[in-house]
Design an enzyme around this catalytic site. Structure first.
Site, PDB file in Angstrom:
ATOM      1  CG  ASP A 100     118.794  12.035 -11.036  1.00  0.00           C
ATOM      2  OD1 ASP A 100     118.346  10.871 -11.138  1.00  0.00           O
ATOM      3  OD2 ASP A 100     119.905  12.376 -11.503  1.00  0.00           O
ATOM      4  CE1 TYR A 105     125.701  12.566 -11.641  1.00  0.00           C
ATOM      5  CE2 TYR A 105     123.656  13.160 -10.529  1.00  0.00           C
ATOM      6  CZ  TYR A 105     124.317  12.720 -11.656  1.00  0.00           C
ATOM      7  OH  TYR A 105     123.594  12.424 -12.784  1.00  0.00           O
ATOM      8  CG  HIS A 166     125.601   6.835 -13.394  1.00  0.00           C
ATOM      9  ND1 HIS A 166     126.067   7.684 -12.418  1.00  0.00           N
ATOM     10  CD2 HIS A 166     125.202   7.652 -14.393  1.00  0.00           C
ATOM     11  CE1 HIS A 166     125.943   8.939 -12.807  1.00  0.00           C
ATOM     12  NE2 HIS A 166     125.437   8.939 -14.020  1.00  0.00           N
ATOM     13  CB  SER A 197     121.282   5.806 -16.212  1.00  0.00           C
ATOM     14  OG  SER A 197     121.552   7.065 -16.802  1.00  0.00           O
ATOM     15  CD  GLN A 220     118.852  10.014 -14.986  1.00  0.00           C
ATOM     16  OE1 GLN A 220     119.915  10.637 -14.929  1.00  0.00           O
ATOM     17  NE2 GLN A 220     118.170   9.693 -13.900  1.00  0.00           N
ATOM     18  CG  LEU A 249     117.321  23.076 -18.888  1.00  0.00           C
ATOM     19  CD1 LEU A 249     117.722  23.772 -17.592  1.00  0.00           C
ATOM     20  CD2 LEU A 249     116.150  23.804 -19.531  1.00  0.00           C
ATOM     21  CE  LYS A 254     122.328  22.579 -30.192  1.00  0.00           C
ATOM     22  NZ  LYS A 254     122.937  22.749 -31.530  1.00  0.00           N
ATOM     23  CB  SER A 290     119.527  25.708 -12.284  1.00  0.00           C
ATOM     24  OG  SER A 290     120.055  27.018 -12.106  1.00  0.00           O
ATOM     25  NE  ARG A 295     120.010  31.250 -15.392  1.00  0.00           N
ATOM     26  CZ  ARG A 295     121.246  31.300 -15.874  1.00  0.00           C
ATOM     27  NH1 ARG A 295     122.052  30.250 -15.713  1.00  0.00           N
ATOM     28  NH2 ARG A 295     121.686  32.374 -16.512  1.00  0.00           N
TER      29      ARG A 295
END
Length: 333
Positions: A100, A105, A166, A197, A220, A249, A254, A290, A295
Protein backbone atom coordinates in the site's frame (compact mmCIF):
# COMPACT_ATOMS: atom_id res chain seq x y z
CA UNK A 1 -24.91 -0.65 -8.67
CA UNK A 2 -26.00 -1.46 -5.12
CA UNK A 3 -25.55 -5.10 -4.15
CA UNK A 4 -27.96 -6.67 -1.67
CA UNK A 5 -26.09 -7.07 1.64
CA UNK A 6 -24.58 -10.53 2.16
CA UNK A 7 -25.56 -11.68 -1.36
CA UNK A 8 -22.04 -12.41 -2.61
CA UNK A 9 -20.10 -13.27 0.52
CA UNK A 10 -17.60 -16.10 0.36
CA UNK A 11 -16.24 -18.06 3.33
CA UNK A 12 -13.56 -15.35 3.62
CA UNK A 13 -16.12 -12.52 3.78
CA UNK A 14 -18.90 -13.67 6.08
CA UNK A 15 -20.37 -11.22 8.60
CA UNK A 16 -19.30 -11.35 12.22
CA UNK A 17 -21.73 -13.40 14.35
CA UNK A 18 -24.66 -11.46 15.79
CA UNK A 19 -23.15 -11.26 19.28
CA UNK A 20 -20.20 -9.27 17.88
CA UNK A 21 -22.30 -6.79 15.88
CA UNK A 22 -22.72 -3.28 17.26
CA UNK A 23 -26.02 -2.16 15.72
CA UNK A 24 -29.51 -3.63 15.54
CA UNK A 25 -29.25 -3.67 11.74
CA UNK A 26 -25.96 -5.56 11.88
CA UNK A 27 -27.28 -8.10 14.38
CA UNK A 28 -30.42 -8.74 12.32
CA UNK A 29 -28.39 -9.16 9.14
CA UNK A 30 -25.96 -11.58 10.81
CA UNK A 31 -28.76 -13.62 12.38
CA UNK A 32 -30.48 -13.97 9.01
CA UNK A 33 -27.23 -14.89 7.26
CA UNK A 34 -26.26 -17.64 9.70
CA UNK A 35 -29.82 -18.96 9.96
CA UNK A 36 -29.90 -19.47 6.20
CA UNK A 37 -26.38 -20.88 6.18
CA UNK A 38 -27.14 -23.38 8.94
CA UNK A 39 -30.38 -24.52 7.36
CA UNK A 40 -28.68 -25.00 4.01
CA UNK A 41 -25.92 -27.07 5.54
CA UNK A 42 -27.96 -28.89 8.22
CA UNK A 43 -25.48 -27.89 10.88
CA UNK A 44 -25.96 -26.79 14.47
CA UNK A 45 -22.47 -25.36 14.93
CA UNK A 46 -22.46 -22.26 17.13
CA UNK A 47 -21.92 -19.10 15.10
CA UNK A 48 -19.50 -17.88 17.78
CA UNK A 49 -17.06 -20.59 16.66
CA UNK A 50 -17.51 -20.05 12.92
CA UNK A 51 -14.16 -18.59 11.83
CA UNK A 52 -12.70 -19.18 8.38
CA UNK A 53 -9.26 -20.76 8.36
CA UNK A 54 -6.85 -18.01 7.46
CA UNK A 55 -3.46 -18.26 5.78
CA UNK A 56 -0.95 -15.87 4.26
CA UNK A 57 -2.51 -16.59 0.88
CA UNK A 58 -6.09 -15.83 2.00
CA UNK A 59 -7.93 -13.29 -0.12
CA UNK A 60 -11.16 -11.33 0.15
CA UNK A 61 -13.53 -10.66 -2.78
CA UNK A 62 -14.11 -7.14 -4.05
CA UNK A 63 -17.66 -6.03 -4.79
CA UNK A 64 -18.79 -6.14 -8.43
CA UNK A 65 -15.39 -7.45 -9.49
CA UNK A 66 -13.72 -10.64 -10.59
CA UNK A 67 -10.65 -9.66 -8.57
CA UNK A 68 -9.74 -10.44 -4.98
CA UNK A 69 -7.44 -8.73 -2.48
CA UNK A 70 -4.89 -10.44 -0.21
CA UNK A 71 -6.15 -10.36 3.36
CA UNK A 72 -2.81 -9.06 4.70
CA UNK A 73 -1.16 -5.94 3.31
CA UNK A 74 2.17 -4.18 3.83
CA UNK A 75 2.14 -0.43 4.47
CA UNK A 76 4.96 1.86 3.37
CA UNK A 77 3.91 5.24 4.80
CA UNK A 78 7.04 7.20 5.78
CA UNK A 79 9.27 4.50 4.31
CA UNK A 80 12.18 6.57 2.94
CA UNK A 81 13.02 6.15 -0.71
CA UNK A 82 16.48 4.81 0.10
CA UNK A 83 15.09 1.92 2.18
CA UNK A 84 11.63 1.40 0.68
CA UNK A 85 12.75 -0.99 -2.08
CA UNK A 86 14.54 -3.22 0.41
CA UNK A 87 11.60 -3.16 2.83
CA UNK A 88 9.20 -4.17 0.05
CA UNK A 89 11.57 -6.91 -1.08
CA UNK A 90 11.77 -8.24 2.47
CA UNK A 91 7.99 -8.26 2.64
CA UNK A 92 7.63 -10.06 -0.68
CA UNK A 93 10.19 -12.68 0.36
CA UNK A 94 8.25 -13.18 3.61
CA UNK A 95 5.12 -13.94 1.60
CA UNK A 96 3.21 -10.64 1.50
CA UNK A 97 1.47 -10.09 -1.83
CA UNK A 98 -0.18 -6.75 -1.11
CA UNK A 99 1.60 -3.38 -0.75
CA UNK A 100 0.00 0.00 0.00
CA UNK A 101 1.48 3.32 -1.18
CA UNK A 102 0.17 6.79 -2.05
CA UNK A 103 1.14 9.88 -3.99
CA UNK A 104 1.62 11.61 -0.62
CA UNK A 105 4.13 8.94 0.49
CA UNK A 106 6.47 9.72 -2.43
CA UNK A 107 7.49 6.08 -2.83
CA UNK A 108 5.19 4.75 -5.54
CA UNK A 109 8.04 4.06 -7.96
CA UNK A 110 10.04 2.27 -5.24
CA UNK A 111 7.11 -0.04 -4.62
CA UNK A 112 6.93 -0.90 -8.30
CA UNK A 113 10.69 -1.33 -8.55
CA UNK A 114 10.66 -3.83 -5.69
CA UNK A 115 8.11 -5.98 -7.49
CA UNK A 116 10.22 -5.96 -10.65
CA UNK A 117 13.37 -6.87 -8.71
CA UNK A 118 11.60 -9.65 -6.82
CA UNK A 119 10.97 -11.71 -9.94
CA UNK A 120 7.40 -12.35 -8.79
CA UNK A 121 4.94 -11.96 -11.69
CA UNK A 122 3.19 -8.59 -11.58
CA UNK A 123 -0.19 -10.35 -11.66
CA UNK A 124 0.57 -12.02 -8.33
CA UNK A 125 1.15 -8.81 -6.33
CA UNK A 126 -1.68 -6.45 -5.34
CA UNK A 127 -0.52 -2.81 -5.50
CA UNK A 128 -2.44 0.15 -4.10
CA UNK A 129 -1.94 3.90 -4.35
CA UNK A 130 -3.99 7.00 -3.53
CA UNK A 131 -4.65 10.51 -4.80
CA UNK A 132 -4.78 13.23 -2.12
CA UNK A 133 -5.72 16.33 -4.11
CA UNK A 134 -7.39 17.12 -7.42
CA UNK A 135 -5.36 18.57 -10.27
CA UNK A 136 -7.53 21.61 -10.99
CA UNK A 137 -9.55 20.13 -13.84
CA UNK A 138 -10.88 16.68 -14.74
CA UNK A 139 -8.14 16.24 -17.34
CA UNK A 140 -5.32 17.30 -14.98
CA UNK A 141 -6.67 15.09 -12.19
CA UNK A 142 -6.82 12.10 -14.52
CA UNK A 143 -3.24 12.81 -15.60
CA UNK A 144 -2.07 12.87 -11.98
CA UNK A 145 -3.56 9.42 -11.54
CA UNK A 146 -2.07 8.19 -14.80
CA UNK A 147 1.36 9.44 -13.72
CA UNK A 148 1.09 7.28 -10.60
CA UNK A 149 0.20 4.21 -12.65
CA UNK A 150 3.22 4.80 -14.89
CA UNK A 151 5.52 5.28 -11.89
CA UNK A 152 4.37 2.01 -10.37
CA UNK A 153 4.05 -0.13 -13.50
CA UNK A 154 5.70 1.46 -16.56
CA UNK A 155 5.19 -1.63 -18.73
CA UNK A 156 2.89 -1.60 -21.71
CA UNK A 157 -0.52 -2.30 -20.27
CA UNK A 158 0.63 -1.24 -16.81
CA UNK A 159 -2.01 -0.91 -14.09
CA UNK A 160 -2.60 -0.63 -10.36
CA UNK A 161 -4.82 -3.07 -8.51
CA UNK A 162 -6.47 -0.45 -6.33
CA UNK A 163 -6.59 3.36 -6.54
CA UNK A 164 -8.12 5.28 -3.63
CA UNK A 165 -9.12 8.85 -2.87
CA UNK A 166 -6.86 9.48 0.12
CA UNK A 167 -9.12 11.85 2.06
CA UNK A 168 -12.50 13.57 1.84
CA UNK A 169 -10.97 16.85 3.07
CA UNK A 170 -10.64 18.60 -0.35
CA UNK A 171 -14.43 19.06 -0.40
CA UNK A 172 -17.41 17.78 -2.35
CA UNK A 173 -16.54 19.17 -5.79
CA UNK A 174 -12.96 17.91 -5.64
CA UNK A 175 -14.07 14.49 -4.38
CA UNK A 176 -16.34 14.23 -7.42
CA UNK A 177 -13.50 15.27 -9.75
CA UNK A 178 -11.15 12.69 -8.28
CA UNK A 179 -13.73 9.89 -8.32
CA UNK A 180 -14.55 10.52 -11.96
CA UNK A 181 -10.83 10.37 -12.75
CA UNK A 182 -10.61 6.99 -11.00
CA UNK A 183 -13.63 5.74 -12.92
CA UNK A 184 -11.87 6.69 -16.14
CA UNK A 185 -8.82 4.70 -14.99
CA UNK A 186 -11.07 1.66 -14.66
CA UNK A 187 -12.56 2.27 -18.09
CA UNK A 188 -9.04 2.53 -19.58
CA UNK A 189 -7.93 -0.61 -17.67
CA UNK A 190 -5.32 1.38 -15.74
CA UNK A 191 -6.93 0.49 -12.40
CA UNK A 192 -8.69 -2.74 -11.59
CA UNK A 193 -10.54 -1.50 -8.50
CA UNK A 194 -11.18 1.88 -6.90
CA UNK A 195 -12.16 3.08 -3.47
CA UNK A 196 -11.79 5.70 -0.77
CA UNK A 197 -9.92 6.35 2.46
CA UNK A 198 -11.03 8.15 5.62
CA UNK A 199 -14.56 8.52 4.22
CA UNK A 200 -17.54 8.63 6.56
CA UNK A 201 -21.11 7.53 5.85
CA UNK A 202 -22.17 10.93 4.49
CA UNK A 203 -19.22 11.09 2.10
CA UNK A 204 -19.98 7.66 0.65
CA UNK A 205 -23.72 8.27 0.36
CA UNK A 206 -23.06 11.57 -1.42
CA UNK A 207 -21.20 9.69 -4.16
CA UNK A 208 -24.48 8.12 -5.33
CA UNK A 209 -25.33 11.49 -6.94
CA UNK A 210 -22.59 11.20 -9.56
CA UNK A 211 -20.80 7.85 -9.37
CA UNK A 212 -20.99 5.30 -12.17
CA UNK A 213 -19.24 2.87 -9.84
CA UNK A 214 -20.91 2.63 -6.44
CA UNK A 215 -20.29 1.50 -3.79
CA UNK A 216 -16.56 2.14 -3.65
CA UNK A 217 -14.91 -1.23 -3.39
CA UNK A 218 -12.74 -0.31 -0.40
CA UNK A 219 -12.71 2.17 2.48
CA UNK A 220 -9.30 2.42 4.18
CA UNK A 221 -9.58 3.83 7.70
CA UNK A 222 -7.67 3.82 10.99
CA UNK A 223 -8.64 0.70 12.94
CA UNK A 224 -7.33 -1.01 16.07
CA UNK A 225 -8.82 -1.93 19.46
CA UNK A 226 -8.72 1.66 20.74
CA UNK A 227 -10.41 3.13 17.64
CA UNK A 228 -12.90 0.61 16.27
CA UNK A 229 -15.12 3.06 14.34
CA UNK A 230 -18.10 0.72 14.64
CA UNK A 231 -20.63 2.92 12.85
CA UNK A 232 -18.68 3.22 9.60
CA UNK A 233 -17.52 -0.41 9.85
CA UNK A 234 -21.13 -1.65 10.09
CA UNK A 235 -22.14 0.63 7.22
CA UNK A 236 -19.34 -0.69 5.00
CA UNK A 237 -20.25 -4.29 5.81
CA UNK A 238 -23.90 -3.64 4.99
CA UNK A 239 -22.88 -2.22 1.60
CA UNK A 240 -20.21 -4.83 0.79
CA UNK A 241 -17.34 -2.33 1.02
CA UNK A 242 -14.09 -4.02 2.02
CA UNK A 243 -12.55 -2.42 5.11
CA UNK A 244 -8.80 -1.83 5.18
CA UNK A 245 -7.16 -1.01 8.51
CA UNK A 246 -4.26 1.41 8.62
CA UNK A 247 -2.27 1.91 11.83
CA UNK A 248 -3.21 -1.57 13.08
CA UNK A 249 -0.10 -1.51 15.29
CA UNK A 250 -1.06 1.88 16.78
CA UNK A 251 2.52 2.95 15.88
CA UNK A 252 3.68 0.85 18.85
CA UNK A 253 2.05 3.30 21.26
CA UNK A 254 0.16 0.50 23.03
CA UNK A 255 2.85 -2.17 23.06
CA UNK A 256 2.90 -2.23 26.88
CA UNK A 257 -0.85 -2.03 27.51
CA UNK A 258 -1.66 -4.55 30.24
CA UNK A 259 -4.48 -6.45 28.53
CA UNK A 260 -2.64 -6.66 25.21
CA UNK A 261 0.56 -7.91 26.86
CA UNK A 262 -1.39 -10.60 28.74
CA UNK A 263 -2.99 -11.89 25.53
CA UNK A 264 0.39 -11.88 23.76
CA UNK A 265 1.94 -13.92 26.60
CA UNK A 266 -0.96 -16.34 26.54
CA UNK A 267 -0.28 -17.17 22.87
CA UNK A 268 3.51 -16.72 23.03
CA UNK A 269 3.28 -14.01 20.37
CA UNK A 270 4.32 -10.37 20.12
CA UNK A 271 1.80 -7.64 20.86
CA UNK A 272 2.07 -6.62 17.22
CA UNK A 273 1.11 -10.09 16.05
CA UNK A 274 -1.92 -10.06 18.36
CA UNK A 275 -3.07 -6.68 17.00
CA UNK A 276 -2.77 -7.78 13.38
CA UNK A 277 -4.48 -11.10 14.08
CA UNK A 278 -7.28 -9.15 15.78
CA UNK A 279 -7.81 -7.18 12.56
CA UNK A 280 -7.94 -10.35 10.49
CA UNK A 281 -10.53 -11.92 12.77
CA UNK A 282 -12.60 -8.72 12.62
CA UNK A 283 -12.65 -9.20 8.82
CA UNK A 284 -10.55 -6.08 8.27
CA UNK A 285 -7.58 -6.02 5.89
CA UNK A 286 -4.65 -4.81 8.05
CA UNK A 287 -1.73 -2.83 6.60
CA UNK A 288 1.11 -3.13 9.15
CA UNK A 289 4.14 -0.99 8.42
CA UNK A 290 7.80 -1.49 9.35
CA UNK A 291 11.22 -0.95 7.85
CA UNK A 292 12.86 -3.40 10.28
CA UNK A 293 13.37 -6.72 8.45
CA UNK A 294 12.76 -8.93 11.50
CA UNK A 295 9.50 -7.14 12.30
CA UNK A 296 8.33 -7.30 8.70
CA UNK A 297 8.76 -11.08 8.84
CA UNK A 298 7.20 -11.41 12.31
CA UNK A 299 4.17 -9.35 11.28
CA UNK A 300 3.30 -12.01 8.70
CA UNK A 301 3.63 -14.90 11.18
CA UNK A 302 -0.03 -14.84 12.17
CA UNK A 303 -1.49 -18.17 11.21
CA UNK A 304 -0.32 -20.62 13.85
CA UNK A 305 -2.67 -19.24 16.48
CA UNK A 306 -6.18 -17.85 16.83
CA UNK A 307 -7.62 -15.39 19.32
CA UNK A 308 -10.49 -16.97 21.23
CA UNK A 309 -13.78 -15.34 22.20
CA UNK A 310 -12.39 -14.11 25.50
CA UNK A 311 -9.39 -12.50 23.80
CA UNK A 312 -11.57 -10.78 21.22
CA UNK A 313 -13.96 -9.58 23.92
CA UNK A 314 -11.13 -8.06 25.94
CA UNK A 315 -9.71 -6.28 22.90
CA UNK A 316 -13.18 -5.10 21.85
CA UNK A 317 -13.66 -3.59 25.31
CA UNK A 318 -10.67 -1.26 24.83
CA UNK A 319 -12.49 0.95 22.32
CA UNK A 320 -12.24 4.66 23.16
CA UNK A 321 -14.19 5.95 20.18
CA UNK A 322 -12.69 8.93 18.32
CA UNK A 323 -10.47 9.70 21.35
CA UNK A 324 -8.54 6.52 20.61
CA UNK A 325 -7.49 7.61 17.13
CA UNK A 326 -3.84 8.49 16.59
CA UNK A 327 -4.42 9.86 13.06
CA UNK A 328 -8.13 10.42 12.60
CA UNK A 329 -11.58 8.96 13.03
CA UNK A 330 -13.98 9.47 10.15
CA UNK A 331 -16.84 11.96 10.31
CA UNK A 332 -20.14 10.23 9.64
CA UNK A 333 -22.40 13.32 9.31
Amino acid sequence: MVVTPQSHLSSHHQPLPAEYQTTDEGRASAEAYYKDDNSNNNTTTSTANMSPKLSLSSTIPLTNSKYTMPRLGFGIYQSPTDVCVNSCLTALRAGYRHIDSAQFYRNESEMGEAVRQSGIPRSEVFLTTKILSAGGSPEKTYQKCLDSVKAIDPSEGGYVDLFLIHSPSPGSAKRKEMWQALEKLVEEKKARSIGVSNFGIGHINEMKEYAKIWPPQVNQIELHPWNQQREIVDYCRANNIVIQAYCPLVRNNKAYEENLVAIAKKHDKTTGQVLIRYCLQKDWVPLPKSDTPSRIVANADLYGFELDGEDMGILDSLDQGPRGAIVQAVKND
